[in-house]
Design an enzyme around this catalytic site. Sequence first.
Site, PDB file in Angstrom:
ATOM      1  CG  ASP A   1      43.824   5.168  11.848  1.00  0.00           C
ATOM      2  OD1 ASP A   1      44.352   5.248  10.675  1.00  0.00           O
ATOM      3  OD2 ASP A   1      43.428   5.841  12.881  1.00  0.00           O
ATOM      4  CG  ASP A  12      41.260   0.641  17.952  1.00  0.00           C
ATOM      5  OD1 ASP A  12      42.683   2.147  18.118  1.00  0.00           O
ATOM      6  OD2 ASP A  12      39.992   1.163  18.050  1.00  0.00           O
TER       7      ASP A  12
END
Length: 380
Positions: A95, A269
């Site tokens: 990320d 996720d």
Amino acid sequence: MTTPIRFELIKTCRQTGARLGILHTPHGSFETPMFMPVGTLATVKTLSPEELKEMGAGVILSNTYHLWLRPGHDIVAEAGGLHAFMNWDRGILTDSGGFQVFSLSEFRRIEEEGVYFRNHLNGDKLFLSPEKATEIQNALGADIIMAFDECPPYPATYDYMKRSVERTSRWAERCLKAHRRSNEQGLFGIVQGGEYEDLRRQSARDLVSLDFPGYAVGGLSVGEPKDVMNRVLEFTTPLLPTDKPRYLMGVGSPDSLIDGAIRGIDMFDCVLPTRIGRNGTVMTSEGRVVIKNAQYARDFTPLDPNCDCYTCRNYTRAYIRHLIKCDETFGIRLTSYHNVYFLIKLMEQVRQAIREDRLADFREEFFERYGFNKPNAKNF
């Protein structure tokens, strides 16, 4: 745009519209919808890469912000990138660090050039921009990297959200320009806009025009009710290209995985399975079990009689309760292993239900068994 990330749509469920696909990455091809275990600091807490492979994990997630602070992206790059550093030869997604900047730092100042904030470990002043976030992710070397976005709180006013969406679009363009490894890493854009349909539409239009190889739906699972999340997905996913993967960030409870897949999401996720495992909560085919409860002290059955994971094949509820009550690391390993395995296998069942055009039926059966249909049902 040439990209190392490709999405192949195999089938659409006639009952729900959910998608069965294959995500092709430089480190393998993986069936979707998929759950991606989170390894924040280049490790899924207490689990080895070999165990994750054993479970069937394909792509795992690591965190740009945390790895930038410790050990430093330069050290990871020197090791040969994240795959070599952590001994993982399948897919990795990093990320952008945006969520951590907005959630962990008490002091932060958002400017057009980026965000000024304090290191949550020692209070040092730091600055993260779209260019810096992309540079760090290029050094980390994951297969999929994320554009740096602003993560507004929930709820946020319309005016604030509109400014935020416009800034996120400008930042996404800057990330693309800063991306130096586009032949090796796929950069995904992140659609924002809160619960406002017109702002989601504006955000999706801006990002789709930039032709990213994949798109995330961001700004959900931040405290909004489940029905709001589902409604936002219903009007957001149709705005995204059908030939690109769609990723719902930070979602990992079983009901949300199924409901997200029904609304056209391919990738999920969440830290949920390991986080609740450390607290002694496990997900089972019959609902959640809080293993610390006294009722399990003499329960010599597996965590889940319908599960064939390492934990359930070898250990009892009574033993695992004893370990967790005594703060033994092995207990946390056993609950974490089971929970991650449970979600990976759940997604296998979801994919099979899509193949058979019966995902709505599967949802109904699963919700009934798990207890999601009860009044005041627990989130996981």
